[in-house]
Design an enzyme around this catalytic site. Sequence first.
Site, mmCIF file in Angstrom:
data_model
loop_
_atom_site.group_PDB
_atom_site.id
_atom_site.type_symbol
_atom_site.label_atom_id
_atom_site.label_comp_id
_atom_site.label_asym_id
_atom_site.label_seq_id
_atom_site.Cartn_x
_atom_site.Cartn_y
_atom_site.Cartn_z
ATOM 1 N N LYS A 13 0.841 -1.211 0.000
ATOM 2 C CA LYS A 13 0.000 0.000 0.000
ATOM 3 C C LYS A 13 0.873 1.257 0.000
ATOM 4 C CE LYS A 13 -1.942 -1.206 3.965
ATOM 5 N NZ LYS A 13 -1.226 -2.457 4.294
ATOM 6 N N ARG A 127 12.140 -4.813 5.404
ATOM 7 C CA ARG A 127 11.796 -3.405 5.108
ATOM 8 C C ARG A 127 12.664 -2.418 5.882
ATOM 9 N NH1 ARG A 127 5.722 -1.361 5.502
ATOM 10 N NH2 ARG A 127 5.827 -2.490 7.475
ATOM 11 N N ARG A 171 -0.541 -8.683 13.726
ATOM 12 C CA ARG A 171 -1.043 -7.757 12.709
ATOM 13 C C ARG A 171 -1.871 -8.509 11.673
ATOM 14 N NH1 ARG A 171 4.505 -5.129 11.080
ATOM 15 N NH2 ARG A 171 3.290 -3.950 9.553
HETATM 16 P P1 AP5 Z 1 4.833 -1.492 2.011
HETATM 17 O O1 AP5 Z 1 4.339 -0.879 0.762
HETATM 18 O O2 AP5 Z 1 5.610 -0.636 2.943
HETATM 19 O O3 AP5 Z 1 3.650 -2.249 2.770
HETATM 20 P P2 AP5 Z 1 2.247 -1.715 3.322
HETATM 21 O O4 AP5 Z 1 1.152 -2.378 2.578
HETATM 22 O O5 AP5 Z 1 2.243 -0.228 3.361
HETATM 23 O O6 AP5 Z 1 2.285 -2.400 4.736
HETATM 24 P P3 AP5 Z 1 2.355 -1.826 6.226
HETATM 25 O O7 AP5 Z 1 3.166 -2.807 7.008
HETATM 26 O O8 AP5 Z 1 2.760 -0.400 6.252
HETATM 27 O O9 AP5 Z 1 0.852 -1.958 6.618
HETATM 28 P P4 AP5 Z 1 0.265 -2.076 8.010
HETATM 29 O O10 AP5 Z 1 -1.139 -2.063 7.653
HETATM 30 O O11 AP5 Z 1 0.680 -3.212 8.827
HETATM 31 O O12 AP5 Z 1 0.893 -0.812 8.778
HETATM 32 P P5 AP5 Z 1 0.308 0.630 9.048
HETATM 33 O O13 AP5 Z 1 1.452 1.554 8.999
HETATM 34 O O14 AP5 Z 1 -0.855 0.905 8.187
HETATM 35 O O15 AP5 Z 1 5.730 -2.762 1.593
HETATM 36 C C1 AP5 Z 1 6.337 -3.580 2.578
HETATM 37 C C2 AP5 Z 1 7.737 -4.014 2.104
HETATM 38 O O16 AP5 Z 1 7.627 -4.818 0.931
HETATM 39 C C3 AP5 Z 1 8.654 -2.854 1.736
HETATM 40 O O17 AP5 Z 1 9.950 -3.147 2.146
HETATM 41 C C4 AP5 Z 1 8.555 -2.774 0.200
HETATM 42 O O18 AP5 Z 1 9.754 -2.271 -0.368
HETATM 43 C C5 AP5 Z 1 8.318 -4.229 -0.170
HETATM 44 N N1 AP5 Z 1 7.433 -4.377 -1.345
HETATM 45 C C6 AP5 Z 1 6.331 -3.616 -1.659
HETATM 46 N N2 AP5 Z 1 5.763 -4.064 -2.808
HETATM 47 C C7 AP5 Z 1 6.508 -5.132 -3.207
HETATM 48 C C8 AP5 Z 1 6.412 -6.035 -4.332
HETATM 49 N N3 AP5 Z 1 5.424 -5.915 -5.238
HETATM 50 N N4 AP5 Z 1 7.327 -7.019 -4.430
HETATM 51 C C9 AP5 Z 1 8.315 -7.155 -3.502
HETATM 52 N N5 AP5 Z 1 8.466 -6.335 -2.435
HETATM 53 C C10 AP5 Z 1 7.559 -5.335 -2.290
HETATM 54 O O19 AP5 Z 1 -0.223 0.500 10.531
HETATM 55 C C11 AP5 Z 1 0.649 0.309 11.627
HETATM 56 C C12 AP5 Z 1 -0.147 0.197 12.929
HETATM 57 O O20 AP5 Z 1 -0.849 1.431 13.170
HETATM 58 C C13 AP5 Z 1 -1.243 -0.877 12.961
HETATM 59 O O21 AP5 Z 1 -0.724 -2.140 13.330
HETATM 60 C C14 AP5 Z 1 -2.197 -0.302 14.001
HETATM 61 O O22 AP5 Z 1 -1.702 -0.506 15.307
HETATM 62 C C15 AP5 Z 1 -2.150 1.186 13.706
HETATM 63 N N6 AP5 Z 1 -3.167 1.614 12.731
HETATM 64 C C16 AP5 Z 1 -2.931 2.173 11.500
HETATM 65 N N7 AP5 Z 1 -4.088 2.448 10.860
HETATM 66 C C17 AP5 Z 1 -5.085 2.065 11.714
HETATM 67 C C18 AP5 Z 1 -6.495 2.081 11.617
HETATM 68 N N8 AP5 Z 1 -7.136 2.558 10.526
HETATM 69 N N9 AP5 Z 1 -7.204 1.588 12.673
HETATM 70 C C19 AP5 Z 1 -6.595 1.120 13.777
HETATM 71 N N10 AP5 Z 1 -5.252 1.070 13.933
HETATM 72 C C20 AP5 Z 1 -4.500 1.545 12.902
HETATM 73 ZN ZN ZN Z 2 2.283 1.196 4.978
#
Ligand code: AP5
Ligand code: ZN
Length: 211
Positions: A13, A127, A171
């Site tokens: 994402k 990452r 997660r």
């Molecule tokens: P990346 O694009 O960074 O992944 P992402 O989908 O953004 O995953 P996140 O881990 O950021 O999502 P998340 O939902 O767990 O965390 P968030 O910050 O939202 O890609 C990951 C890696 O893969 C990178 O190294 C990239 O280079 C690589 N990659 C990408 N695409 C690739 C491909 N096609 N092929 C190979 N490699 C690839 O949330 C964190 C925390 O915040 C949550 O756990 C929760 O506690 C809280 N939180 C956030 N939003 C909410 C909400 N709405 N409600 C409640 N709690 C929330």
């Molecule tokens: Zn993210």
Amino acid sequence: KRLVLIGPPGSGKGTQSPMIKNENCLCHLATGDLLRAAVAAKTPLGLEAKKAMDAGALVTDEIVVGLIEENIKKPECRTGFVLDGFPRTVVQAQKLDEMLSSKGQSIDRVLNFAVADQALVDRITGRWVHPASGRSYHEKFAPPRVAGVDDVTGEPLVKRKDDNAETLKSRLSAFHAQTAPVIDHYKQRVVNIKADKPQKEVAEQVRKALE
Ligand code: AP5
Ligand code: ZN
């Protein structure tokens, strides 16, 4: 365009967001990035959110809905937005729908970034992030030009505290139990993206989905 990105941790994402934002003139709102900034600044909201984030659990609906309400008002979001990591519960989706319908607006499209759980361990543990910009790298799949350093600013890259195999399990269970139902909530507006493909192929699928 008003877009939502849904997908498990590591599904890409945050990686695809800059392209989506730039090519469609949208603002990018990622609740994870907003929360990490609040944690780093040690605001009361950040202090409250930290425990859940470190444990890989969801922060309360109240906190994240408040964050979105505050940020979606910004002038740069007037022409449209891409929401990354929000809504993550059906309650959040309902609140968002109410927020928009009071202005005669609605979500146009929901991109569902599908990747099987077992493929996500490598993505998460490899990452590296540049906290100030939200840019992500991967030691194998998307390495920076110089190891440990952001390409654009030259600043050091860091690991997210929740990016370990153990916290990933929590997660993922939060995703399956609480977030997967949001896909059903938006049924007709959902486009499935095969997000287990290489980055460029995922970008192409996203461009097609937004045509
Ligand atoms: P990346 O694009 O960074 O992944 P992402 O989908 O953004 O995953 P996140 O881990 O950021 O999502 P998340 O939902 O767990 O965390 P968030 O910050 O939202 O890609 C990951 C890696 O893969 C990178 O190294 C990239 O280079 C690589 N990659 C990408 N695409 C690739 C491909 N096609 N092929 C190979 N490699 C690839 O949330 C964190 C925390 O915040 C949550 O756990 C929760 O506690 C809280 N939180 C956030 N939003 C909410 C909400 N709405 N409600 C409640 N709690 C929330
Ligand atoms: Zn993210």
